[in-house]
Write a protein that holds these residues in place. Sequence first.
Motif, PDB file in Angstrom:
ATOM      1  N   GLY A 118      -2.175-117.985  30.308  1.00 50.61           N
ATOM      2  CA  GLY A 118      -3.491-118.034  30.899  1.00 50.61           C
ATOM      3  C   GLY A 118      -3.890-116.785  31.639  1.00 50.61           C
ATOM      4  O   GLY A 118      -3.372-115.682  31.410  1.00 50.61           O
ATOM      5  N   PHE A 119      -4.822-116.941  32.566  1.00 51.65           N
ATOM      6  CA  PHE A 119      -5.368-115.827  33.331  1.00 51.65           C
ATOM      7  C   PHE A 119      -4.258-115.082  34.070  1.00 51.65           C
ATOM      8  O   PHE A 119      -3.387-115.670  34.688  1.00 51.65           O
ATOM      9  N   GLY A 120      -4.339-113.751  33.989  1.00 56.51           N
ATOM     10  CA  GLY A 120      -3.419-112.915  34.736  1.00 56.51           C
ATOM     11  C   GLY A 120      -2.102-112.654  34.055  1.00 56.51           C
ATOM     12  O   GLY A 120      -1.281-111.895  34.585  1.00 56.51           O
ATOM     13  N   GLN A 121      -1.878-113.221  32.869  1.00 59.26           N
ATOM     14  CA  GLN A 121      -0.590-113.075  32.211  1.00 59.26           C
ATOM     15  C   GLN A 121      -0.601-111.894  31.243  1.00 59.26           C
ATOM     16  O   GLN A 121      -1.584-111.683  30.524  1.00 59.26           O
ATOM     17  N   PRO A 122       0.501-111.138  31.171  1.00 57.44           N
ATOM     18  CA  PRO A 122       0.561-109.958  30.290  1.00 57.44           C
ATOM     19  C   PRO A 122       0.893-110.347  28.854  1.00 57.44           C
ATOM     20  O   PRO A 122       1.925-109.951  28.303  1.00 57.44           O
ATOM     21  N   VAL A 123       0.005-111.092  28.243  1.00 60.26           N
ATOM     22  CA  VAL A 123       0.223-111.572  26.879  1.00 60.26           C
ATOM     23  C   VAL A 123       0.051-110.406  25.896  1.00 60.26           C
ATOM     24  O   VAL A 123      -0.900-109.638  25.983  1.00 60.26           O
ATOM     25  N   LEU A 124       0.993-110.291  24.955  1.00 61.82           N
ATOM     26  CA  LEU A 124       0.878-109.262  23.933  1.00 61.82           C
ATOM     27  C   LEU A 124      -0.282-109.577  23.003  1.00 61.82           C
ATOM     28  O   LEU A 124      -0.559-110.739  22.694  1.00 61.82           O
ATOM     29  N   HIS A 130     -10.204-108.989  21.762  1.00 61.49           N
ATOM     30  CA  HIS A 130     -10.936-110.216  22.078  1.00 61.49           C
ATOM     31  C   HIS A 130     -10.178-111.470  21.653  1.00 61.49           C
ATOM     32  O   HIS A 130     -10.230-112.491  22.342  1.00 61.49           O
ATOM     33  N   HIS A 131      -9.498-111.418  20.513  1.00 62.65           N
ATOM     34  CA  HIS A 131      -8.809-112.615  20.040  1.00 62.65           C
ATOM     35  C   HIS A 131      -7.755-113.057  21.046  1.00 62.65           C
ATOM     36  O   HIS A 131      -7.561-114.252  21.272  1.00 62.65           O
ATOM     37  N   THR A 132      -7.082-112.103  21.649  1.00 59.92           N
ATOM     38  CA  THR A 132      -6.081-112.429  22.670  1.00 59.92           C
ATOM     39  C   THR A 132      -6.754-112.881  23.960  1.00 59.92           C
ATOM     40  O   THR A 132      -6.338-113.878  24.573  1.00 59.92           O
ATOM     41  N   ALA A 133      -7.781-112.170  24.378  1.00 60.74           N
ATOM     42  CA  ALA A 133      -8.449-112.487  25.645  1.00 60.74           C
ATOM     43  C   ALA A 133      -9.050-113.891  25.615  1.00 60.74           C
ATOM     44  O   ALA A 133      -8.871-114.676  26.558  1.00 60.74           O
ATOM     45  N   TYR A 134      -9.760-114.230  24.539  1.00 59.43           N
ATOM     46  CA  TYR A 134     -10.369-115.547  24.466  1.00 59.43           C
ATOM     47  C   TYR A 134      -9.304-116.637  24.346  1.00 59.43           C
ATOM     48  O   TYR A 134      -9.469-117.742  24.877  1.00 59.43           O
ATOM     49  N   ALA A 135      -8.206-116.333  23.656  1.00 59.49           N
ATOM     50  CA  ALA A 135      -7.111-117.306  23.576  1.00 59.49           C
ATOM     51  C   ALA A 135      -6.522-117.571  24.956  1.00 59.49           C
ATOM     52  O   ALA A 135      -6.130-118.712  25.267  1.00 59.49           O
ATOM     53  N   VAL A 185     -11.146-109.823  38.884  1.00 63.95           N
ATOM     54  CA  VAL A 185     -10.006-110.671  38.530  1.00 63.95           C
ATOM     55  C   VAL A 185      -9.431-110.092  37.244  1.00 63.95           C
ATOM     56  O   VAL A 185     -10.179-109.707  36.338  1.00 63.95           O
ATOM     57  N   THR A 186      -8.123-110.031  37.144  1.00 67.57           N
ATOM     58  CA  THR A 186      -7.486-109.483  35.949  1.00 67.57           C
ATOM     59  C   THR A 186      -7.150-110.607  34.983  1.00 67.57           C
ATOM     60  O   THR A 186      -6.409-111.530  35.331  1.00 67.57           O
ATOM     61  N   LEU A 187      -7.668-110.520  33.761  1.00 67.92           N
ATOM     62  CA  LEU A 187      -7.354-111.499  32.730  1.00 67.92           C
ATOM     63  C   LEU A 187      -6.011-111.201  32.082  1.00 67.92           C
ATOM     64  O   LEU A 187      -5.147-112.070  31.985  1.00 67.92           O
ATOM     65  N   ASN A 188      -5.824-109.972  31.623  1.00 67.92           N
ATOM     66  CA  ASN A 188      -4.569-109.574  30.978  1.00 67.92           C
ATOM     67  C   ASN A 188      -4.230-108.165  31.437  1.00 67.92           C
ATOM     68  O   ASN A 188      -4.882-107.203  31.032  1.00 67.92           O
ATOM     69  N   PRO A 189      -3.207-108.000  32.269  1.00 68.38           N
ATOM     70  CA  PRO A 189      -2.926-106.673  32.826  1.00 68.38           C
ATOM     71  C   PRO A 189      -2.525-105.643  31.779  1.00 68.38           C
ATOM     72  O   PRO A 189      -2.797-104.452  31.945  1.00 68.38           O
ATOM     73  N   LEU A 190      -1.887-106.073  30.693  1.00 63.08           N
ATOM     74  CA  LEU A 190      -1.508-105.131  29.641  1.00 63.08           C
ATOM     75  C   LEU A 190      -2.741-104.574  28.946  1.00 63.08           C
ATOM     76  O   LEU A 190      -2.864-103.360  28.751  1.00 63.08           O
ATOM     77  N   MET A 191      -3.639-105.458  28.543  1.00 62.18           N
ATOM     78  CA  MET A 191      -4.844-104.995  27.859  1.00 62.18           C
ATOM     79  C   MET A 191      -5.748-104.225  28.810  1.00 62.18           C
ATOM     80  O   MET A 191      -6.414-103.263  28.409  1.00 62.18           O
ATOM     81  N   LEU A 192      -5.778-104.616  30.064  1.00 61.14           N
ATOM     82  CA  LEU A 192      -6.580-103.891  31.047  1.00 61.14           C
ATOM     83  C   LEU A 192      -6.079-102.462  31.194  1.00 61.14           C
ATOM     84  O   LEU A 192      -6.872-101.509  31.189  1.00 61.14           O
TER      85      LEU A 192
END
Length: 769
Positions: free
Chosen positions: A7-13, A494-499, A644-651
């Motif tokens: 979810g929010f804030g997680q460094p998902v690949l 976007h596919h990762t962010a929306y997921a 707010v950070t959604l994904n720190p890796l993508m950010l």
Amino acid sequence: MQPMKFGFGQPVLRKEDDALIRGAGRYVGDVTPEGTLHAVVLRSPHAHARFRIADVAAARALPGVRLILTGEDLAGIAPMPCVAGIPNVKIEAPPYHVLARGEAFHVGDAVAFVVAETPEQAKDAAEAIAVEWEALPHTVDAVAALKSGAPRIRASHPGNLAFETTLGDGPKTEAAFAAAAHVVSLTLVNQRLVTNYLDTRGVVGEYDTASGRITLTLGSQGSHAIRDILCKRVLKIPTERMRVITPDVGGGFGTKLFPYREYALVALATERLQRPVKWIADRNEHFLADSHGRDNVTTARLALDAKGRFLALEVDTVADMGAYLSAYAPYIPYIGAGMLPGVYDIPTCFVRLRAAFTNTVPVDAYRGAGRPEASYVIERLVDVAARDLGIAPDALRKRNFIKPKAMPYKTATGKLYDSGEFAGHMERAQEIVDWKGFGRRLAQSRKAGKLRGIGLATYIEACGANGPETAVLRLEQDGTVTVLVGSQSTGQGHHTAYAQIIAEHLGLPPERVNVLQGDTDTIRSGLGTGGSSSIPCGGSSVSGAATKLADNLKALAADVLEAGIGDLEIAGGEVRVAGTDRTVSIAELARSPKATPELRTTEDAQTPAGATFPNGTHLCELEIDPDTGEVEIRAYVVVDDFGVTLNPLMLAGQVHGGTVQGIGQALMEDTVYDRESGQLLTATLMDYALPRAGDTPDFVFETRNVKCLNNLLGVKGAGEAGAIGSCPAIMNAIVDALWRAYRVRHVDMPATPERLWAAIAEGRRLHTL
């Protein structure tokens, strides 16, 4: 509940990357339907010329040629429109014909369109078209174009003035300058840039004889905008007659946001020939036919009182529009002008903005679209003020920052900032780089025969205010979720962010979420992607639809689990009775008889209450070799406020990418026209320098977030920020090094080795007088 794993804030690949890394991406260049014809565009070799197409018969007779179009063949086809205006300013856009009619206005202007069986045959035919040219006077410099006696580009626009407008309070600003203890001024150039995305523009047209519909497959930042403008404004056909599909896109940066001539030409050609037609730009055409970016010349003045507090800002900008008004061109310098006060409490401001026509490629949006230009002006000007007044640049900034307690704060240009703690991120950046220890590092550089400088920029921008963007969520019977949204990924993820947003509400892993974008037949509406709005606007809509879907799932689960809706929670792809082990999976609920299509489908359309205002500090420390002018960045720190950070890796990836583009502009990129001939001298990657891996430092990036109050998610747009803070930070560091050694007050971008070597040589000469 614990934070969602995905979810929010997680460094998902990024879920998109596996296919791209394996070469399984599908870009417009990969699309070649059976029986495809190939097209090329004949372009003007002159900066300004009248022309007559004397003969096309010989070209039409060549092997494989199927169609040749000239301007005379396009009766009933409207010019390419300028769709963005400026409040209270009447702008007369000269005709931007799909193919030039009797007069070409820049090198690369489209003159004829040739379709043949192979690309080689199309090129041969284009070269065989007989064109008689009469060269006309030209100008490729916006400031020169506005001067008395300059060659007149268009009879409809005396003085080559496209439009003029002002912002702010002129009399109040003039009075503040009259009362000021100090006035500093600076004239600077924000040079023209070429986008240079990975995949050049292209389009494949297909015509269905049964339905009479045209399908265009093209790289874009939003299929719906392309379709609507082409159909309604250019081709004059119902939108129902066109389908636009956007496959994978290797970068857009604003330049792929709007339609181009070739899209209309391919649509016409595929309908006439009733065969697929494909046009792909080569890299040279990208330089000659895709809109350019930036190209402003600005003089700015800052008034200060005896204590170094800012009293007023006055700015005069000349913006180059090129030969035509591109789709959003007038609005770009205008939105930039609105951000000129930056992060500072400046009581009054006056901005004069003039836009000029020149015999060059049209200028339009490029990453940041006006805001990098504004940040560069104010941040360079503040550094000059600090140096002229003998105040440390960080101290002068801190003295004049808008204070957190002043939020919401309305600037002198009318922008309403909702949040920001500017001193906080500046101080953190200084702490990371060891600002206080710079003197020690400076001594080491001097011992090694190098110049050393340190510079910072505290930026703010406005973005993320597009809307409404509609998101539709569909729970499939296998328990996966399909997201249909009109924003368009061009590499952002976007596919990762929306997921991840779906995971926040439903606990599903990214592989259980499928995102569909870029097809006007599949997705009902869409604003596309621009102005860093995909997450503040599109993401908020996805979140709103996911909330509704979660409520529907709880209602279904309440019946299965014989529990009250208020006792249920969703996690890990299951609905459970809180505090128990009684669960039912989302997949099971999707297959239940009561899970009607209406319950399994939700939608939401969010319009942010206002813009987001991401802000931050870029801090650069570098060395210059005085014998060669070579720059080496020794440290680069970014501390940003993105709400707010959604994904720190993508950010981090977005910030790194934008900052590298800023490094390119600051140190090497330059679009150069020859003043005598009007030719574009930097029309290939042999002549136009781009940053490479060796030019890129190891970035230190952190966030110091203050939640945004203007959208559902609390996020602030992040896609353009790196390109906004970087140029002034780098140039401030360069000028700091030059000033310490030779009292050089200013150099313009790009700070190439040649330009710096010349500045150093001049500084040495003056230093010895």
